[in-house]
Design an enzyme around this catalytic site. Structure first.
Site, short mmCIF file in Angstrom:
data_model
loop_
_atom_site.label_atom_id
_atom_site.label_comp_id
_atom_site.label_asym_id
_atom_site.label_seq_id
_atom_site.Cartn_x
_atom_site.Cartn_y
_atom_site.Cartn_z
N ASP A 222 -9.22 -0.73 0.31
CA ASP A 222 -7.92 -0.39 0.91
C ASP A 222 -7.83 -0.93 2.32
O ASP A 222 -6.72 -1.07 2.88
CB ASP A 222 -7.73 1.13 0.91
CG ASP A 222 -7.49 1.60 -0.51
OD1 ASP A 222 -8.48 1.77 -1.24
OD2 ASP A 222 -6.32 1.73 -0.90
N ASN A 232 -12.48 2.49 0.98
CA ASN A 232 -12.01 2.40 -0.41
C ASN A 232 -12.03 3.80 -1.04
O ASN A 232 -12.43 4.78 -0.40
CB ASN A 232 -12.88 1.41 -1.21
CG ASN A 232 -12.25 1.07 -2.55
OD1 ASN A 232 -11.05 0.80 -2.63
ND2 ASN A 232 -13.03 1.10 -3.62
N LYS A 233 -11.62 3.86 -2.27
CA LYS A 233 -11.49 5.13 -2.99
C LYS A 233 -12.72 6.01 -2.84
O LYS A 233 -13.84 5.53 -2.92
CB LYS A 233 -11.22 4.82 -4.47
CG LYS A 233 -11.04 6.02 -5.38
CD LYS A 233 -10.03 7.02 -4.91
CE LYS A 233 -8.66 6.44 -4.67
NZ LYS A 233 -7.78 7.37 -3.91
O1 MRU Z 1 -5.31 6.22 -4.07
P1 MRU Z 1 -5.10 4.89 -4.70
O2 MRU Z 1 -5.04 4.94 -6.18
O3 MRU Z 1 -3.95 4.14 -4.09
O4 MRU Z 1 -6.41 4.11 -4.31
C1 MRU Z 1 -6.63 2.80 -4.78
C2 MRU Z 1 -7.96 2.30 -4.46
O5 MRU Z 1 -8.73 2.89 -3.73
C3 MRU Z 1 -8.33 0.98 -4.98
O6 MRU Z 1 -9.67 0.91 -5.28
C4 MRU Z 1 -7.99 0.02 -3.84
O7 MRU Z 1 -6.66 0.21 -3.44
C5 MRU Z 1 -8.10 -1.33 -4.17
S1 MRU Z 1 -6.68 -1.78 -5.06
C6 MRU Z 1 -6.70 -3.42 -5.29
#
Ligand code: MRU
Length: 328
Positions: A222, A232-233
């Site tokens: 992110d 990231n997530k």
């Molecule tokens: O909360 P989200 O679903 O928006 O989170 C998405 C993620 O963390 C993905 O791994 C990240 O955005 C990479 S998307 C190409």
């Protein structure tokens, strides 16, 4: 799979909250619509929220400077962590304030961002494909696929290109509690594309690595900071630690729109989401209703756990600070 439809006049987005059981399209025709779709996670994924926010701003009712600034600020607050959102909104805003035809130029800029993200995803796939060997079993987390971007995805792009080139690759998808992007979205789009995909509870990652049933990890991002810290997530950090423990390469795929050379580590805002996401599953309470909950949507992985970054400009190996800045 394309999670958005743009015909030059109307923008429709696929409601990802309902997947994989229902495919429902939602029309976005104002900055407020875009704000709500992003905040409520109708659409999600770093590059996609950038694209939808860009269109959202382009649908502003007025392009008078203070009005458009207000809309831009509102959109940037929809979700705080993925840098793509602010990056895309700022791009449209800059284009608009110096334009004689702001409505047309704003739409052109949003379209341009969308097409660029499409190309970047494909380029990530091309650069990442040589890392994938025939017979690899690759673990991915959350959803960094078509549904988070447009078409190829980021983390899933090298796998798609490898498959196109005839390599056999199996995918392990983590559930990704509590919003379940892995279970609901990654498995859905990979099965549609004919991949061999296995879904695991998040808690299985360590044991899977111990059993040597996975030999590479690719995740999305992110936000990637100048020195290579990866936002990231939630859950990414523990996967990276486990990969290091088991000598498994840990790759992070990102388009250049996700690189943030300006923000310091301590200034990154990590979104915290509602306790209800953790206390309830599909409307059913699974924990005492008064229990304290900590529910951050993202975590931060330090650069020493990253083997390499897969970007639309090429692969990036350490020293990260120098090489990320040079290439991106
Ligand atoms: O909360 P989200 O679903 O928006 O989170 C998405 C993620 O963390 C993905 O791994 C990240 O955005 C990479 S998307 C190409």
């Amino acid at each position: 799979m394309r999670p958005i439809k743009w015909d030059g006049k109307e923008l429709w987005v696929l409601d990802q909250r309902l997947l994989p059981t229902r495919e429902k399209w939602v029309k976005i025709s104002s900055p407020e619509d875009a704000f709500k779709a992003i905040r409520d996670m109708v659409i999600r994924g770093a590059p996609l929220i950038g694209v939808v926010a860009a269109f959202g701003l382009a649908f502003s009712d007025s392009f008078e400077k203070s009005r458009v600034k207000e809309k831009a600020e509102m959109l940037k607050k929809a979700r705080p962590t993925a840098i793509n959102l602010a990056w895309a909104v700022d791009r449209v805003y800059r284009r608009v304030i110096s334009s004689k035809n702001p409505r047309i130029d704003a739409l052109r800029e949003a379209e341009k961002i969308m097409k660029e993200e499409e190309r970047r995803a494909r380029a990530i796939g091309e650069y990442g494909e040589p890392l994938i060997e025939n017979g690899d079993v690759v673990l991915t987390h959350c959803n960094a696929g078509s549904l988070a971007t447009i078409e190829y995805g980021t983390a899933l792009a090298p796998l798609r290109v490898a498959k196109e080139k005839g390599k056999e690759v199996k995918v392990i998808a983590t559930e990704t509690r509590p919003v379940m992007q892995g279970a609901r979205l990654t498995t859905y789009e990979l099965l549609k594309d004919g991949f061999d995909v296995t879904l695991i509870p998040d808690t299985v990652v360590g044991y899977l690595m111990y059993l040597r049933k996975v030999n590479k990890v690719i995740v999305g991002a992110d936000r990637v900071l100048r020195d290579g810290h990866v936002v990231n997530k939630i859950g990414t950090y523990q996967i990276a630690v486990l990969a290091k423990r088991h000598d498994i390469p840990f790759y992070v795929a990102l388009p250049s729109s996700t690189f943030d050379p300006h923000t310091n580590l301590n200034d990154v805002e990590i979104e915290e989401r509602s306790p209800l996401e953790v206390i309830y599953i599909k409307g059913r309470r699974i924990a005492p209703k008064d229990v304290k909950v900590f529910n951050p949507a993202f975590d931060i992985t330090p650069p020493e756990l990253v083997t390499a970054f897969i970007t639309d400009k090429g692969l990036i190996y350490p020293p990260f600070e120098e090489n990320l800045t040079k290439l991106l």
